[in-house]
Design an enzyme around this catalytic site. Structure first.
Site, short mmCIF file in Angstrom:
data_model
loop_
_atom_site.label_atom_id
_atom_site.label_comp_id
_atom_site.label_asym_id
_atom_site.label_seq_id
_atom_site.Cartn_x
_atom_site.Cartn_y
_atom_site.Cartn_z
N ASP A 36 0.88 -1.16 0.00
CA ASP A 36 0.00 0.00 0.00
C ASP A 36 0.92 1.22 0.00
O ASP A 36 2.10 1.13 0.36
CB ASP A 36 -0.95 0.00 1.20
CG ASP A 36 -2.13 0.96 0.96
OD1 ASP A 36 -2.06 1.75 -0.01
OD2 ASP A 36 -3.13 0.91 1.71
C1 BGC Z 1 -4.91 3.42 -0.05
C2 BGC Z 1 -5.04 2.40 -1.18
C3 BGC Z 1 -4.84 3.10 -2.49
C4 BGC Z 1 -3.48 3.77 -2.49
C5 BGC Z 1 -3.19 4.51 -3.78
C6 BGC Z 1 -3.63 4.21 -0.13
O1 BGC Z 1 -3.61 5.26 0.78
O2 BGC Z 1 -4.95 2.75 1.19
O3 BGC Z 1 -6.30 1.79 -1.13
O4 BGC Z 1 -4.97 2.18 -3.55
O5 BGC Z 1 -3.42 4.73 -1.44
O6 BGC Z 1 -4.01 5.63 -3.90
#
Ligand code: BGC
Length: 765
Positions: free
Chosen positions: A233
């Site tokens: 993530d």
């Molecule tokens: C979120 C993810 C997301 C990623 C990219 C993160 O903060 O938890 O779900 O895909 O950012 O935007």
């Protein structure tokens, strides 16, 4: 596409620095390219309910603008469709959009279990039940990937709150981990093979997901056979070398080379084997070359915003759940005098905040749809602000006045954006007080009151007994108003069902005492008893149960058949049932199958959801629905053997309209190998020895326990200080070593040792 040999040969030409550089992103959304070595870059984008492709200023919180796209209903609503095909079609549509825009991987689906109604991202997540989450996400992934676009199932794993999301440790038992939290990922990983898995920010039992070898290698790859890539993530990596060794392939977004340097250092100082880095590059390059085949090769895919808007409308209508419909007030007649109240009728709340946020090309609210359809016998009063909780007497008065003059008041209420979003959790389950006040005043004067809800997670409903109808519309995407028009006026019958329990009050929720935990620890003390598994076991009343939802017609269930009445746990069981539409309008019914383990000493939920199908039936029509149950449908996770086990006994196969409305049931007897220890010692208690059929003869030879247990008469002296139950318990719960004291000196260590040697020889694996 390149062969393994070609990829290996490219890797052999890379410097250590180049190899390390491939292990993290170049930007927020791009992987690194090395043009001199023929390595291209690919783009990933959020997801999961529309394309959030950023072309200018990048971020991961949905703050900066992305391209114009179509926003489909949020995960909460998609799960409520209980319609695998429909979710698959949405996946296909998104896959086409990605192809048209050269996006290689879309970052979703988000499948974390809804442990608490307060989790800020519940609108994105699917269900409190792992089987439903697993089945629905499998369909979505297959849909997207059928267009040769990758998905990233997220957030792996046990990421069920936003509070301290980078640091909190989700502390839970192995059984809860496997049975509830991982089960939502296991099905799609095994059956749909997502190109990537996104590890979560949090820790699991103390270890960060991004560097959790148990999770990323032992379970994901060894147990489940996953062959794709794990992506972090955004910003989830702490120790890059440790993460690489644990099984994390790609760090996102870019760390501006800082963590690449750490990898180089680790190889140089001998703490990281270069072979691990090579293997990682091989895995990543497979993904990159495979995805890169799309680029410049997608001319047949067009991102037709208007056509996809229509698709979003069709899908949205199936996400709505009719919670109440007293006196069949819905559907409304198009010529009725209607007072439309509430700002969400004009500016709907149709999507959640954060990384899932889509820049919509158009948004249709209910009022727009009424206008498009030429309805002019409606009045509109805003009633309250859709963004804040400020009561405004003038707005309320106008709503009350309009309601008095109408045949029916339809109030569009729910949760403002700021009440639920990625990044933080809710503190309560209340709707804004200003909305409740308007509902209260309007329903006092209205002939009929209908509440239409826009929210991403359960709310308390103090008005539930005072209004005539409630239609839960969740966050229905950009075409929500048109879909509401179709359902409210009866062009379509509602067919959504709740993918989560609505408790009466927040305090009833099983995680209430342990959410969001204290500092960096959250204890999952309710264990496997999440959602309906808890409310059923505790025999608690709920506001609306899991699986619940009404329709404009009625269905009759008949003729439940099981293919066997006796089976081994390794057999499969076919279950069929006939469903008839006995009402007067066509509609879809969600036929639900629950399994109940009737008589087991194992602590298990009353019933568990193990099958569903959605069928469309015209009035008078009958269809047969068939399910196939396998070992896993009956199993629980047995920590003593680190595997799934089915206790022998009677199981009830229940077919119902929801988890609290079982229409038909039939029993099947299952035989299985019992879970038994592979070693006994001095501290083993009598009960365990007596439960083991393998050693009966040895037991009889040495101790004659059955006789001692059954026929033992208490002496007069004993009767003075104990009763028979106490004696029995004393016997059953005594360790083997107590034979020294309680057999009048007739058993010595020598006897116990001989007994143990014989039984352990017999049972050893
Ligand atoms: C979120 C993810 C997301 C990623 C990219 C993160 O903060 O938890 O779900 O895909 O950012 O935007």
């Amino acid at each position: 596409m390149k062969t393994n040999e070609e990829i290996k040969s490219i890797i052999s030409t890379l410097t250590l620095e180049e190899k390390a550089s491939l292990c993290s992103g170049a930007t927020f959304w791009l992987t690194k390219e090395i043009p001199s070595k023929g390595i291209p870059r690919i783009m990933v984008s959020d997801g999961p309910v529309g394309l959030r492709k950023q072309e200018n200023i990048e971020d991961h919180l949905g703050m900066n603008e992305s391209i114009k796209a179509v926003c489909f209903p949020a995960g909460v609503g998609m799960a409520a469709t209980f319609n695998r095909e429909l979710y698959g079609e949405m996946g296909e549509t998104l896959g086409e959009e990605c192809r048209a825009k050269d996006v290689a991987v879309i970052l979703g689906p988000a499948v974390n279990i809804k442990r608490s109604p307060l989790c800020g991202r519940n609108f994105e997540y699917l269900s409190e039940d792992p089987y439903l989450a697993s089945e629905m996400s499998t369909a979505y992934i297959n849909g997207v990937q059928s267009k040769h676009v990758g998905t990233s199932i997220k957030h792996f794993a046990v990421n069920n709150m936003e509070t301290r999301r980078f640091s909190a440790s989700s502390n839970l038992s192995e059984r809860a981990l496997r049975e509830i939290y991982l089960a939502a990922f296991e099905g799609p990983v095994k059956n749909a093979k997502p190109w990537t898995v996104m590890c979560s920010y949090n820790r699991i039992n103390g270890e960060l997901a991004s560097q959790n070898k148990y999770l990323l290698t032992d379970i994901l790859r060894k147990d489940w056979g996953y062959e794709g890539n794990v992506v972090s993530d955004w910003g989830a990596v702490s120790d890059r070398a440790k993460a690489l060794e644990a099984g994390l392939n790609l760090e996102m977004p870019t760390s501006y080379e800082e963590n690449d340097k750490k990898l180089v250092e680790a190889v140089k100082n001998g703490t990281l084997d270069e072979k691990v880095l090579d293997a990682n590059c091989e895995s990543l390059l497979k993904l990159i070359f495979d995805a890169y085949d799309n680029i410049g090769n997608s001319s047949e895919f067009v991102f037709d915003l208007d056509a996809h808007h229509d698709k979003a409308k069709e899908i949205a209508a199936e996400t709505f759940v009719l919670l109440k419909n007293e006196g069949n007030v819905l559907p409304l007649k198009k010529d009725a005098k209607i007072a439309v109240i509430g700002s969400y009728a004009k500016v709907p709340r149709y999507q959640g905040g954060g990384s899932a946020h889509i820049n919509c090309h158009k948004i249709v609210g209910f009022l727009d749809a009424c206008k498009e359809n030429g309805l002019n016998n409606i009045s509109f009063a805003e009633g309250f602000s859709g963004t804040k909780d400020n009561f405004d007497q003038a707005l309320c008065d106008e709503a009350v006045k309009n309601a008095k003059d109408a045949d029916v008041a339809v109030i569009f209420a729910g949760l403002p954006d700021i009440f639920e979003s990625e990044g933080y959790d809710r503190k309560h389950m209340n709707m804004p007080a200003c909305q409740l006040k308007v509902i209260e005043e309007v329903r006092k004067v209205a002939k009929k009151t209908v509440i239409v809800l826009h929210n991403g997670s359960p709310i308390e409903m103090p008005f539930v007994n005072d209004v005539d109808a409630i239609l839960e519309c969740y966050l229905g995407g950009q075409a929500v108003g048109s879909a509401q028009f179709d359902v409210i006026f009866g062009d379509k019958s509602p067919s959504g069902r709740l993918a989560e329990t609505f408790p009466i009050r927040l305090e009833d929720n099983p995680s209430y005492l342990n959410f969001p935990g204290f500092m960096n620890n959250v204890n999952y003390a309710e264990d496997i008893f999440v959602g309906y598994r808890y409310y059923d076991k505790k025999k608690m009343n709920v506001l609306f149960p899991f699986g619940y939802g009404l329709s404009y017609t009625e269905f009759k269930y008949d003729n439940l058949r099981l293919s066997k009445s006796e089976m081994k746990d390794t057999d499969t069981l076919e279950v069929s049932v006939d469903i008839t539409n006995v009402g007067s309008v066509a509609s879809k019914e969600v036929v639900q199958l629950y399994v109940k383990n009737c008589d087991t000493p194992i602590l298990r939920p009353i019933r568990e959801f193990k099958g569903f199908d959605k069928v469309y039936l015209k009035p008078g029509e009958t269809k047969t629905v068939t399910f196939t149950l396998d070992k896993r449908s009956f199993a629980y996770y047995e920590e003593r053997i680190s595997d799934w086990a089915v206790p022998a006994g009677t199981y009830s196969i229940e077919i119902g309209k929801n988890s609290r409305c079982i229409e038909l049931s039939k029993e099947v007897n299952i035989t299985s190998e019992p879970v038994l220890p592979d070693h006994y010692d001095y501290d083993t208690i009598t009960e365990e020895l007596m439960l083991d059929p393998r050693i009966k003869d040895i037991r009889d030879k040495y101790f004659n326990m059955e006789d001692a247990f059954k026929d033992r008469e208490l002496s007069e002296v004993e009767k003075e200080s104990m009763n028979e139950e106490m004696a029995e318990a004393g016997f059953l719960f005594s360790p083997l070593r107590s034979a020294l004291y309680f057999t009048g000196g007739s058993k010595k260590y020598e006897d116990i040792d001989k007994f143990l040697a014989e039984v352990n020889e017999r049972i050893k694996k």
